[in-house]
Design an enzyme around this catalytic site. Sequence first.
Site, PDB file in Angstrom:
ATOM      1  N   GLY A  35       8.238   6.152   6.624  1.00 14.93           N
ATOM      2  CA  GLY A  35       9.520   6.331   7.277  1.00 14.93           C
ATOM      3  C   GLY A  35       9.952   5.107   8.069  1.00 14.93           C
ATOM      4  O   GLY A  35      11.123   4.834   8.231  1.00 14.93           O
ATOM      5  N   PHE A  36       9.004   4.361   8.558  1.00 15.24           N
ATOM      6  CA  PHE A  36       9.367   3.259   9.429  1.00 15.24           C
ATOM      7  C   PHE A  36       9.309   1.898   8.760  1.00 15.24           C
ATOM      8  O   PHE A  36       9.731   0.909   9.317  1.00 15.24           O
ATOM      9  CB  PHE A  36       8.430   3.224  10.644  1.00 15.24           C
ATOM     10  CG  PHE A  36       8.558   4.438  11.491  1.00 15.24           C
ATOM     11  CD1 PHE A  36       9.553   4.504  12.447  1.00 15.24           C
ATOM     12  CD2 PHE A  36       7.720   5.512  11.321  1.00 15.24           C
ATOM     13  CE1 PHE A  36       9.688   5.629  13.233  1.00 15.24           C
ATOM     14  CE2 PHE A  36       7.855   6.634  12.100  1.00 15.24           C
ATOM     15  CZ  PHE A  36       8.839   6.703  13.062  1.00 15.24           C
ATOM     16  N   GLY A  37       8.718   1.855   7.588  1.00 21.21           N
ATOM     17  CA  GLY A  37       8.641   0.564   6.932  1.00 21.21           C
ATOM     18  C   GLY A  37       7.591   0.555   5.845  1.00 21.21           C
ATOM     19  O   GLY A  37       7.011   1.575   5.502  1.00 21.21           O
ATOM     20  N   LEU A  97       0.826  -1.207   0.000  1.00 23.51           N
ATOM     21  CA  LEU A  97       0.000   0.000   0.000  1.00 23.51           C
ATOM     22  C   LEU A  97       0.858   1.254   0.000  1.00 23.51           C
ATOM     23  O   LEU A  97       0.455   2.296  -0.483  1.00 23.51           O
ATOM     24  CB  LEU A  97      -0.910   0.023   1.231  1.00 23.51           C
ATOM     25  CG  LEU A  97      -1.982  -1.059   1.300  1.00 23.51           C
ATOM     26  CD1 LEU A  97      -2.641  -1.057   2.670  1.00 23.51           C
ATOM     27  CD2 LEU A  97      -3.013  -0.850   0.213  1.00 23.51           C
ATOM     28  N   GLY A  98       2.028   1.136   0.571  1.00 22.90           N
ATOM     29  CA  GLY A  98       2.875   2.324   0.628  1.00 22.90           C
ATOM     30  C   GLY A  98       4.152   2.053   1.391  1.00 22.90           C
ATOM     31  O   GLY A  98       4.378   0.962   1.907  1.00 22.90           O
ATOM     32  N   VAL A 134       3.982  -0.810   4.071  1.00 23.75           N
ATOM     33  CA  VAL A 134       2.645  -1.186   4.508  1.00 23.75           C
ATOM     34  C   VAL A 134       2.001  -2.079   3.455  1.00 23.75           C
ATOM     35  O   VAL A 134       2.075  -1.798   2.264  1.00 23.75           O
ATOM     36  CB  VAL A 134       1.779   0.073   4.710  1.00 23.75           C
ATOM     37  CG1 VAL A 134       0.430  -0.306   5.288  1.00 23.75           C
ATOM     38  CG2 VAL A 134       2.483   1.055   5.618  1.00 23.75           C
ATOM     39  N   ASP A 147       5.821  13.586  13.636  1.00 26.66           N
ATOM     40  CA  ASP A 147       5.984  13.296  12.213  1.00 26.66           C
ATOM     41  C   ASP A 147       4.679  13.547  11.461  1.00 26.66           C
ATOM     42  O   ASP A 147       4.256  12.738  10.648  1.00 26.66           O
ATOM     43  CB  ASP A 147       6.458  11.847  12.046  1.00 26.66           C
ATOM     44  CG  ASP A 147       7.134  11.617  10.698  1.00 26.66           C
ATOM     45  OD1 ASP A 147       7.460  12.613  10.027  1.00 26.66           O
ATOM     46  OD2 ASP A 147       7.322  10.451  10.317  1.00 26.66           O
TER      47      ASP A 147
END
Length: 824
Positions: A519-521, A515-516, A523, A633
């Site tokens: 910044g953290f990983g 899906l996208g 999805v 964020d």
Amino acid sequence: MVMGKEENLCWAFLVLLITTLLSDNSFQLIDAQPYKYNPVANLSTSWTNNDSVYVSGDSLPLNSLQPILVRSYFVCGFWCVNSRGACLFAILLSADTYVTEPQLVWSANRDSPVRENAILRFTQNGDLILENDDGSFVWSTNTGGKSVSGLNLTEEGNLVLYDKNNEKVWQSFDQPTDSLVPGQKLVLGNKLTASASASNWSRGLFSLAVRYAAGLVAYIESDPPQYYFEEYFNWTTTPSIQFVNGNLHWLSIPNASAGQLQFMKLESDGHLKVYEWKELYYNWMVVADLLASNIGVCGYPLACGKYGICSDGQCYCPEDANRYETRFFRQTNYRIPNQGCTPITAISCDHSQYHSLMELQNTAYFSYQRLSYNENPKLDNKTDLEGCKKACLNNCSCRVAQFIHSWNNFEGRGCLLISEVFSLVDTGRNNENISVFLKVQNPQKKSRRVTIILGSSLGAFFGVFLMAALCFFLYGREKEAKELYEIYLDQVPGMAVRFSYEDLTTMTNDFSTKLGEGGFGSVFEGMLRNGTQIAVKRLHGLGQVEKPFLSEVETIGGIHHVNLVRLIGFCAERTFRLLVYEYMSNGSLDKWIFDRHKRASLGWQSRRKIILDIAKGLAYLHEDCSHKIFHLDIKPQNILLDDNLNARISDFGLSKLIDKDQSQVITALRGTPGYMAPEWLTLNITEKVDVYSFGVVVLEILCGRKNLDRSQPEEDMHLLSLLKRKAEEGRLEDIIDEDNDEMRLHEAEVIKMMRVAMWCLQSDFPRRPSMSAVAKVLEGLLDVETNLDYNFTTPRRIADAAHKEDDALGVATQLLPSALSGPR
Ligand SMILES: *[C@@H]1O[C@H](CO)[C@@H](O)[C@H](O)[C@H]1NC(C)=O
Ligand SMILES: *[C@@H]1O[C@H](CO)[C@@H](O)[C@H](O)[C@H]1NC(C)=O
Ligand SMILES: *[C@@H]1O[C@H](CO)[C@@H](O)[C@H](O)[C@H]1NC(C)=O
Ligand SMILES: *[C@@H]1O[C@H](CO)[C@@H](O)[C@H](O)[C@H]1NC(C)=O
Ligand SMILES: *[C@@H]1O[C@H](CO)[C@@H](O)[C@H](O)[C@H]1NC(C)=O
Ligand SMILES: *[C@@H]1O[C@H](CO)[C@@H](O)[C@H](O)[C@H]1NC(C)=O
Ligand SMILES: *[C@@H]1O[C@H](CO)[C@@H](O)[C@H](O)[C@H]1NC(C)=O
Ligand SMILES: *[C@@H]1O[C@H](CO)[C@@H](O)[C@H](O)[C@H]1NC(C)=O
Ligand SMILES: *[C@@H]1O[C@H](CO)[C@@H](O)[C@H](O)[C@H]1NC(C)=O
């Protein structure tokens, strides 16, 4: 994030860390006057490192520079990376209008940086001496008494000490560090040595030099040296190569487009790259990777990290190749295969009776292709295969033995013992001329007692469990202890649902629909067994974070609000860390406001509602939760929309999961600076940083464009600068999004909303409203502050610095957070 007062200090450090790790430091010189400095200096002059000025970039605290000599694009002076309190006496290359941070091309004291108040003395007798702030000696040119009469920074970027006849007594070109500038030569006896890492100037592993017998060589400085590049050249004169426009001897380089703004750098990963200033991108770009075409991706010693095996750029560990049971090696970082492999049992000289050699099939040590020219191993017939293996087993520092049966036309055998292991190469075929053996440590037999007790009584299970955990902790077996801890956690009630990795793999159909990327990983889309759609976030690089992850998940899982994305569950298994969220069918806000067609369908009422939703969600995090949570964020990518375009904030609480050692995650936060409040610079972090980011997002929603939009004419590129100008001119209507007609019809309301945004964007953070006040204004219960300051991006400290520069140096720098959000 959940914030307790006592944690503020830690956060300050974290911010420092995040910001120092942000790469690609683009910055803008607002008033690009040439530096008013001399290019030459006379004897008996000294300079104290106490007057450096910030060079704006997105590293915070900003790096700073104190020029001493300046000529055209070159600056010689003190270069400080403030986050580390470390300064170099250095030469930098700096483009003059819109520039990234100046580029370091030479330094005197890379291995021993100095502090503020260090002194550079050009003595009466012609010596150039660098002393630290405590007066201790750091570096000198050793030219005292050699009739030096002056110091000159030349057009080429060469720092020269010359005598009365203008003869060079000493020059920086003779002592290159890791870079060459156009016109500079690499001569016999000199070498370039790469830095230890991108953030550590110290001499690292790799060097580049010219040799009589071998032309140009790149190698690791080990004993014996390990070569990874050799270009043979039949010298007719003393070996020397010069970097000129278009080539480095026989290696061709794209011609510099203008002004010779190029430099060449031996990188900490062993690549030799040419950078060129590109006006179009306002940035330094790599225009050539000189050794790559010759040695290929697998030819670099760190192509796959230590012990990693490289096959066409793909990396795997020694045992994966043959699908052995993994007994000896595992990936150092599961998510980053090219970080190499780590022996599961460290090789210990105290237990050499457990050493053995593991033969690798179809594999050679990275430097095998270069055997024709280099002398390692010498094909001297001294040992045979067995002798070679024995020599490695009998020498504790030996980690790999490579035996050459014969090579090309060279007859004879040779044995190479390697003590520091870099990457290996998959040769793709059974290479009978090379045998490679890795030394491994066989695990010692574990005590059987635990197993016996375990089997004996079910009732004792729990006690044994704790004992085993204790035992593992006592013996430093953290990994096993962690696994036991994980099992234990499954039994704890009252937490968000815990999923197994296998479950999530099934639910997301093997992570097939992305899906996208945040910044953290990444999805992924998925579905629970009951048919509920979910979004599964796979976090990068959090494998080592244990306690914080679980306690944070617990906190986040307990937060429920209609404008916050709900956490359904999580997975913490081995190094996997995943979060399972409710699915938001309309994706993230950026897709709506930055896409022309979608934006056209987004009318004033929808936009107003989205803004109100975000405000309510943030107000809840800031004021109504049991713990105060700062998001840190806020940006359109973190605002998700459901079926009815209701907005919900995602990723709250995640900032806290960043482990200080996980630089991967931190650099992935890139892009956030476009939404960062000016006070990040002063580490004065309150919930008002979210208010500022919210202001940027509101503005983007109203104007239908990104904060930094490079497709706009230069003066309009930065939305906040444009806003300031339009606000001063009283023409705010000019910047309202034109793609939706309804926006025009509600001009007065839109402008009122812009005033809310401007209130949130006050650079003096106490003047910003709280989020609950914003929500009240939006609901018509409160009025917008009328006395607004339009300098949205200027933090006080930097403003002072800029002012000082204006007066004293003729150069103004200014932090423009709006300039820092690169295109995604
Ligand atoms: C160096 O000395 C010369 C002659 O004494 C003088 O003309 C010149 O201005 C001095 N240069 C600097 C940078 O002080
Ligand atoms: C820097 O140090 C020198 C020598 O100690 C002193 O003369 C000068 O005033 C200082 N400059 C600043 C800006 O503090
Ligand atoms: C300094 O170097 C420049 C070349 O970049 C040269 O033109 C100039 O004469 C030199 N000055 C002195 C004093 O040697
Ligand atoms: C920088 O690298 C050198 C050489 O590898 C190392 O000794 C030193 O500890 C490093 N410094 C820092 C601050 O990491
Ligand atoms: C190197 O060049 C010299 C002179 O051009 C020539 O005599 C010699 O044979 C060459 N050596 C090799 C190995 O090509
Ligand atoms: C590059 O520049 C050199 C000298 O400036 C010139 O001789 C050469 O033809 C140029 N090469 C190209 C490809 O433009
Ligand atoms: C391997 O050895 C054989 C003979 O022992 C030789 O013919 C062949 O050229 C060698 N291969 C390489 C790559 O050196
Ligand atoms: C090694 O042995 C081979 C074949 O037996 C021979 O041709 C070669 O000259 C020997 N090399 C040395 C360095 O003795
Ligand atoms: C052990 O091996 C290292 C390099 O692999 C070598 O430098 C050293 O001399 C060897 N020691 C002995 C005793 O052979």
